[in-house]
Design an enzyme around this catalytic site. Structure first.
Site, short mmCIF file in Angstrom:
data_model
loop_
_atom_site.label_atom_id
_atom_site.label_comp_id
_atom_site.label_asym_id
_atom_site.label_seq_id
_atom_site.Cartn_x
_atom_site.Cartn_y
_atom_site.Cartn_z
N GLY A 86 0.82 -1.19 0.00
CA GLY A 86 0.00 0.00 0.00
C GLY A 86 0.86 1.26 0.00
O GLY A 86 1.95 1.28 -0.56
N LEU A 87 0.35 2.30 0.65
CA LEU A 87 1.04 3.59 0.72
C LEU A 87 1.35 4.15 -0.66
O LEU A 87 2.41 4.71 -0.90
CB LEU A 87 2.34 3.47 1.55
CG LEU A 87 2.16 3.09 3.02
CD1 LEU A 87 3.53 2.95 3.69
CD2 LEU A 87 1.30 4.08 3.76
N CYS A 88 0.41 3.98 -1.58
CA CYS A 88 0.59 4.51 -2.94
C CYS A 88 -0.68 5.24 -3.39
O CYS A 88 -1.11 5.10 -4.53
CB CYS A 88 0.97 3.41 -3.92
SG CYS A 88 -0.05 1.92 -3.85
N GLY A 89 -1.26 5.99 -2.46
CA GLY A 89 -2.41 6.80 -2.80
C GLY A 89 -3.61 5.94 -3.18
O GLY A 89 -3.91 4.92 -2.56
#
Length: 290
Positions: A86-89
């Protein structure tokens, strides 16, 4: 009211988070640069083999090759390409939302059987939790992405299509436009539907085929599918890194704003505390004089 110690701890915590997001942005930027280089080198080859297949397929009966023949659609296989992390908008959210919409739209036809092949951990987890029928899961190979991964996936869907387990294969993935922009693409992989270039720029050319046009078609079709899946994986990986870089940059900027606001609040609380102490001292001194 929060104490000065609590506010200092909060500022230090946000500052530590900001250091992490800045580091993640730099890592994503480095990965994006390499991913772009691989993608830009693969795109011309993918376009050229598509043009070549269009020339060859136009000269033969499509029913002569099992990957070109069209039949009544009763079973559909969806190839959903997401990320492992994750952590990709909104990268994963957009692709999963589109895939769910497409699959649920097909499910309204009760006679149609649906299967999924998920690429990326996020897609596998999302559809597993919701009870969707997953035929294959592929996770944790984006960090070491190689052409053999595309060939493996290609062989799986070719086998399922030729054994008539599925009648159509549709891929859903993110196409890389820029670091700040990705576009969700829905593309039919099987049966292969080669399209000629636009007539304004297309100049027909007569080819001589050796050893035979059927032999060349049999050789090109599997290679074409391998290359198309390879390009999809490169497009998705570059899109993921671009989305992560932008998301971490935004997170770093938000952290800086929080540090500024907390520092301002800290100074106000500190000033109020000093003013209160001065007032208590003055009051005590006046009381002693009185």
């Amino acid at each position: 009211m929060a104490t000065l110690r609590d506010i200092r701890r909060r500022i230090n915590s946000v500052r530590s988070t900001q250091q992490i997001t800045k580091a993640m942005k730099m890592v994503a930027a480095a990965k994006l640069r390499r991913a772009q280089e691989r993608l830009l080198s693969a795109r011309p080859y993918a376009d050229r083999i598509h043009t070549l297949l269009a020339h060859v397929a136009a000269e033969v009966d499509r029913s002569k090759h099992p990957l070109l023949v069209e039949r009544e659609v009763k079973n559909v296989l969806y190839l959903v390409v997401s990320a492992d992390r994750g952590l990709c908008g909104s990268f994963n959210a957009n692709i999963l939302r589109k895939a769910k919409f497409e699959i649920d739209s097909q499910k309204q036809n009760g006679e149609m059987d649906l299967k999924l092949i998920t690429i990326g951990r996020k897609g596998a987890e999302h559809f597993s939790r919701r009870g969707y029928p997953i035929a294959e899961k592929h996770v944790n190979f984006f960090d070491h992405l190689e052409f053999k991964h595309a060939a493996l996936i290609s062989s799986q869907i070719q086998k399922m299509y030729q054994e008539m387990q599925v009648d159509r294969v549709v891929a859903i993935y993110n196409e890389f436009k820029s670091a700040a922009m990705q576009k969700v693409i829905t593309q039919q992989l099987l049966p292969i539907q080669p399209q000629r270039p636009q007539m304004q720029i297309y100049q027909p050319v007569e080819y001589l085929y050796e050893p035979s046009i059927d032999y060349i078609l049999n050789e090109i079709c599997p290679k074409f599918l391998n290359v198309q899946i390879w390009r999809m994986l490169l497009e998705s990986y570059a899109s993921e890194q671009g989305a992560r870089m932008v998301a971490m940059e935004s997170a770093s900027e938000n952290a800086q704003e929080m540090i500024y606001d907390l520092t301002l609040y800290y100074n106000k609380v500190r000033q109020a505390s000093i003013t209160k102490e001065i007032a208590e001292i003055v009051g005590g001194a006046n009381a002693l004089r009185g």
